[in-house]
Design an enzyme around this catalytic site. Structure first.
Site, PDB file in Angstrom:
ATOM      1  N   ASP A   1      62.317  19.445  25.332  1.00 51.20           N
ATOM      2  CA  ASP A   1      62.387  20.801  25.849  1.00 51.20           C
ATOM      3  C   ASP A   1      61.988  20.737  27.323  1.00 51.20           C
ATOM      4  O   ASP A   1      61.409  19.756  27.788  1.00 51.20           O
ATOM      5  CB  ASP A   1      61.451  21.720  25.060  1.00 51.20           C
ATOM      6  CG  ASP A   1      61.898  23.171  25.105  1.00 51.20           C
ATOM      7  OD1 ASP A   1      62.658  23.538  26.021  1.00 51.20           O
ATOM      8  OD2 ASP A   1      61.468  23.959  24.237  1.00 51.20           O
ATOM      9  N   TRP A   2      62.277  21.793  28.058  1.00 53.45           N
ATOM     10  CA  TRP A   2      62.107  21.783  29.512  1.00 53.45           C
ATOM     11  C   TRP A   2      60.629  21.676  29.897  1.00 53.45           C
ATOM     12  O   TRP A   2      59.793  22.440  29.438  1.00 53.45           O
ATOM     13  CB  TRP A   2      62.730  23.045  30.110  1.00 53.45           C
ATOM     14  CG  TRP A   2      64.148  22.866  30.554  1.00 53.45           C
ATOM     15  CD1 TRP A   2      64.657  23.212  31.765  1.00 53.45           C
ATOM     16  CD2 TRP A   2      65.246  22.284  29.828  1.00 53.45           C
ATOM     17  NE1 TRP A   2      66.000  22.882  31.840  1.00 53.45           N
ATOM     18  CE2 TRP A   2      66.384  22.317  30.662  1.00 53.45           C
ATOM     19  CE3 TRP A   2      65.373  21.743  28.560  1.00 53.45           C
ATOM     20  CZ2 TRP A   2      67.622  21.816  30.280  1.00 53.45           C
ATOM     21  CZ3 TRP A   2      66.607  21.255  28.159  1.00 53.45           C
ATOM     22  CH2 TRP A   2      67.708  21.295  29.016  1.00 53.45           C
TER      23      TRP A   2
END
Length: 954
Positions: free
Chosen positions: A861-862
């Protein structure tokens, strides 16, 4: 530009500091390139003692090394300029909707109608003729919530609110003056909110109490009140008035509408359950329709349903409790116990209806519940065993005399008590009829593998079926079924052997079943008269075999070119060196054509190049800085419609992309985009001096899509998303989201499907198959795993027993992987049993690949916390792509042989992840456009089947 929240600001600053600190230290030492370093401390000297190989022989490398080419493998087949960014521009330059946009808008309406749920309909007060007048109240009639906020948002050309939807359908709305005044106040308060709102904050309007004068000024045949709620990424909901509970003003508004109008309707424009106990205090309220959040055409769908143009056919995919405290996780969820850093999953497998049924808790609305304007009879005709499958044929008849409609058939099983925890019942299969006219019948066929009824035994690390009676129940909700068959298993069998993975230090489970479980009134009599079947233990014993992972966390395979004297980093792991023929200067297209293998290609790449491949485009260069500007909302050409969080420099607003640093080696840029309710792109942007239009469809939220109980409809939506991806130049969709609805207060539940892993898994598999039926585009199932709260999501620790982890939280992902093979899996921010998921070898390698046979890539995920604190651990664990990037230099140092900082990452681990990313890119539209060649679907032909529904396997 929105003000950054402290959490997001810290995240971004961490990325910047990490990038620059490592960059300065490394470059000032002039030793970043490990291949030219003379230091030998801790290094492995390559020795030419093995024959050259040109094929992938390592068990550690499970990616496909070639894609079958249907074109010539000569250089003339390459139609790309390798020195330019080869990503084609797909965005529209016309501001008018094209055929795809129009068709998808119509499909979005149909999907919304199929998933909205009729919860109450006293005196058959719905439908309402368009000849009747309507007094429409509630700010949600104007500010209708199409979907939640954050990465799950989308930017369509237009949205149809409920007010417009009713007027467009021909209803005379008598409250236009009230709505106009309310709309002005709504817009003003939203504008004021936006001035001071921090990133990932969500606007919710608070309805004032409606005066009696307002009611008197709006006489009508029907009174309708719209109750809206919104939630989103980064924040959980709360058990307070104005959120899970209704406000005093909302209660009075609902009560007064019911008292002032002879017919009254409550429309719930909400993304998840709310407290509905107030209904007992409003006996005059006639109807309740769960509108949910139906995407860009919510208003049109509502009008079609309440007018009777379409009959409601949605069913709940969650249990709605009488009281929030009835949920077993209510006392400890997030900050409810003052500790959001550690979340003990004390309830074990007893989540949703598994808890309510097993502990005999009466719900407000049970799992699978939903009414219709007509009535149906559901008659099980025959249940039989076919090989290792149980097959049930069920005839559904519309017994009404006025309205056509669709019905859902749900099949459950109850397993005998035995050596492990068991719920009262579990969903095994489901199917939905066609639209049936009054008096019309349809026979549905449902099937599922019998070994799906096995339970996980932690003590033996295996799935087992205890001896005894397995009761098959068929109906249209979890509390409205009848016994269709009783299967007797004479002796206990093991159906699948595994190994213990992701074990907690101590199992937190405190719930182990109940002696007072829910029991249908006629169960004993129905069991006596039901079909009796004796199962053959020999056909079930090890039906799935021994799937213990064969991966070895202590071993790494490294590919080295024949004749090389390269020094290799050594962190103490066993290193299997495979020699390959040199392929210097080769292109990824050479791998596609079969001229060289992927092993040869990665062996020809430098450490620096490999670290570029395993990172997104956020980097210590000009493109990387542009990506960062886009990420925090100050880039994208200064567009007023900027999408905060979109790091792509190729497609405005897209979430990210792979590196452009290897264009000269034939590696095109591959772009990915949020989110679960549609492609989240900048709708109007400027690119190369030209205005482009990227109006993507805003689909119904994930929960509503699951409430259709129709995998075929979900597949259609997936297929439509895939076509939009091809149009806009998006290769990878960062969806579907499929975490379990453990607790109704999770702020992102709207993105996800259900409390039930079968519904979550089948819906994700159907959507993935739909998307990937378009060659060149793929999905990213997320967030892997147990990402069930937003509070402290970057670091929170979910402590879960292995049985609950496998049967509830992993099961849906397992179904999606085995049944659809998504392009990517996204690891989640959180920890499970103390270890960050993004760096968990048990999860990302042993379970995902070793047990389930996953062939794609894993991305973070970012700005995952673990990716910046220990990116090398991610590479070894099997997390292949760090998004949106930023760890290139730390990885270069870790994979060097420097005496300080080096020898932390084996080159083979870096190559392994790069191979998976490159294999994905080689099968994308970007690659196909670059080289003018065909690519294959990411979903192979030989996927598994979890259930059959009317002739279609899912």
């Amino acid at each position: 530009m929105k003000k950054l929240s402290s959490k997001k600001l810290i995240t971004v600053l961490t990325s910047l500091i990490t990038t620059f600190v490592f960059g300065f230290v490394t470059y000032s030492a002039d030793t970043v390139n490990a291949e030219t370093t003379d230091t030998t401390q801790g290094a492995v000297q390559v020795e030419q003692t093995m024959p050259a190989v040109t094929s992938d022989t390592s068990q550690q490398d499970d990616v496909s090394t070639t894609t079958p080419a249907t074109t010539s493998d000569t250089a003339s087949a390459v139609n790309a300029d390798s020195n330019a960014n080869v990503q084609a521009s797909y965005s529209a330059t016309s501001d008018q909707p094209n055929d795809t946009e129009i068709a998808n808008s119509q499909l979005a309406t149909s999907a919304a109608e199929d998933g909205m749920v009729l919860l109450q309909n006293q005196d058959n007060s719905l439908p309402i003729s368009t000849d009747q007048s309507v007094a429409l109240f509630g700010a949600g009639a104007y500010g209708t919530v199409k979907g939640g906020t954050g990465s799950g948002d989308a930017n369509p050309r237009q949205t149809v609110n409920i007010w417009d939807g009713l007027q467009n359908a021909g209803y005379q709305v008598t409250t236009n003056d009230w709505l106009t005044k309310t709309a002005a106040d709504y817009d003003q308060k939203k504008a004021d909110f936006s001035k001071t709102a921090v990133l990932l904050s969500t606007f919710n309007y608070t309805d004032p109490e409606i005066s009696q004068a307002d009611f008197d000024a709006a006489p009508a045949d029907v009174g309708i009140y719209v109750l809206s709620r919104n939630a989103g990424e980064g924040k959980d909901r709360t058990n307070t008035k104005g959120d899970y509970q209704i406000t005093d003003a909302e209660f009075n508004n609902i009560k007064n509408i019911a008292n002032n109008y002879s017919n009254s309707v409550l429309l719930l424009n909400v993304g998840g359950p709310i407290d509905m106990s107030f209904l007992y205090e409003v006996p005059n309220l006639k109807s309740v329709l769960l509108v949910s959040q139906g995407g860009q055409n919510t208003g049109t769908a509502v009008a079609d349903l309440i007018s009777g143009k379409t009959t409601p056919s949605g069913k709940l995919t969650d249990t709605w409790a009488l009281n929030y405290s009835d949920y077993p996780s209510s006392a400890t969820f997030a900050e409810n116990d003052g500790n959001s850093m550690t979340e003990n999953y004390n309830e074990g497998i007893y989540v949703g209806y598994r808890y309510f049924d097993s502990f005999n808790i009466i719900p407000q609305y049970e799992f699978g519940y939903g009414l219709s304007y007509t009535n149906f009879s559901i008659n099980p005709d025959k249940t039989y065993v076919d090989g290792n499958n149980l097959v049930s044929q069920v005839t559904v008849t519309n017994t009404g005399d006025t309205y056509s409609g669709r019905e859902v058939v749900e099949e459950y099983y109850s397993a005998p008590a035995g050596t492990v925890d068991k719920a009262f019942q579990n969903l095994a299969a489901y199917a939905k009829t066609d639209v049936l006219a009054p008096g019309q019948s349809q026979t549905l066929t449902l099937s599922f593998p019998i070994y799906n009824m096995a339970s996980y035994d932690t003590s033996t690390a295996s799935y087992i079926m205890d001896a005894g009676d397995y009761i098959i129940r068929i109906g249209n909700s979890s509390r409205n079924t009848h016994v269709a068959a009783v299967l007797n298993l004479p002796e206990k069998v093991t159906t699948e052997q595994l190994a213990n993975e992701m074990m907690p230090d101590a199992d937190p489970t405190t719930l182990h079943g109940s002696s007072t479980m829910y029991t249908p009134a006629d169960q004993a009599a129905e069991m006596a008269s039901a079909t009796q079947i004796t199962l053959d233990p020999s056909t079930l014993s090890y039906a799935l075999g021994d799937n213990t992972s064969q991966y070895d966390t202590n071993s790494v395979t490294t590919y080295v070119e024949q004749g090389s004297n390269q020094l290799l980093p050594n962190n103490g792991l066993k290193q299997d060196i495979q020699y390959v023929d040199p392929a210097e200067g080769s292109s990824l297209f050479d791998v596609y054509t079969g001229k060289i293998t992927m092993d040869q290609y990665v062996a020809s790449l430098s450490t620096k190049q490999l670290t570029k491949i395993v990172n997104g485009n956020l980097d210590l260069n000009a493109e990387g800085f542009e990506a960062l500007k886009n990420q925090i909302g100050i880039g994208q050409g200064g567009s007023s419609n900027v999408v905060v969080g979109g790091a792509s420099t190729t497609v405005p607003g897209a979430a990210g992309q792979t590196t452009s640093a290897l264009l000269d080696r034939g590696v095109p840029v591959s772009v990915n985009s949020d989110g679960p309710a549609g492609l989240r792109l900048t709708p109007i942007a400027t690119k190369n001096g030209q205005t482009i239009y990227q109006y993507a469809t805003a689909w119904p939220i994930g929960t509503l899509m699951a409430q259709t109980w129709d995998p075929a409809m979900v597949y259609q939506v997936g297929n439509a998303v895939g076509k939009e991806m091809a149009e806009f130049g998006i290769d990878t969709w960062l969806a579907p989201g499929m975490n379990i609805h453990r607790n109704p207060l999770n702020g992102r539940n709207f993105e996800y499907y259900s409390e039930d892993p079968l519904v979550a898994g089948i819906t994700a598999a159907a959507e993935t198959r739909g998307v990937q039926s378009n060659p060149g585009v793929g999905t990213t199932i997320k967030h892997f795993v147990a990402n069930n709260e937003e509070t402290n999501r970057f670091v929170t620790n979910s402590v879960i027993g292995e049985q609950a982890l496998r049967e509830i939280y992993l099961k849906g992902f397992e179904i999606a992987v085995k049944d659809a093979q998504p392009e990517y899996v996204m690891s989640s921010y959180n920890r499970v049993n103390g270890e960050y998921n993004s760096g968990n070898y048990d999860l990302l390698t042993n379970i995902l690949r070793g047990e389930w046979g996953f062939k794609g890539g894993v991305m973070t995920d970012w700005f995952s916390f673990k990716s910046f604190t220990d990116p090398s651990a991610l590479m070894h664990a099997g997390n292949d792509l760090i998004m949106p990037g930023g760890t290139q230099i730390p990885l270069q140092v870790d994979a060097s042989v420097l005496p300080i900082g080096g020898n932390k990452l084996m080159l083979g681990d870096l190559q392994k992840s790069a191979k998976r990313v490159l294999t994905s890119i080689m099968n994308t539209n970007s690659f196909a456009k670059t080289y003018n060649v065909p690519v294959n679907s990411f979903t192979p032909q030989d996927v598994s089947t979890t259930m059959g529904a009317n002739g279609q396997n899912w």
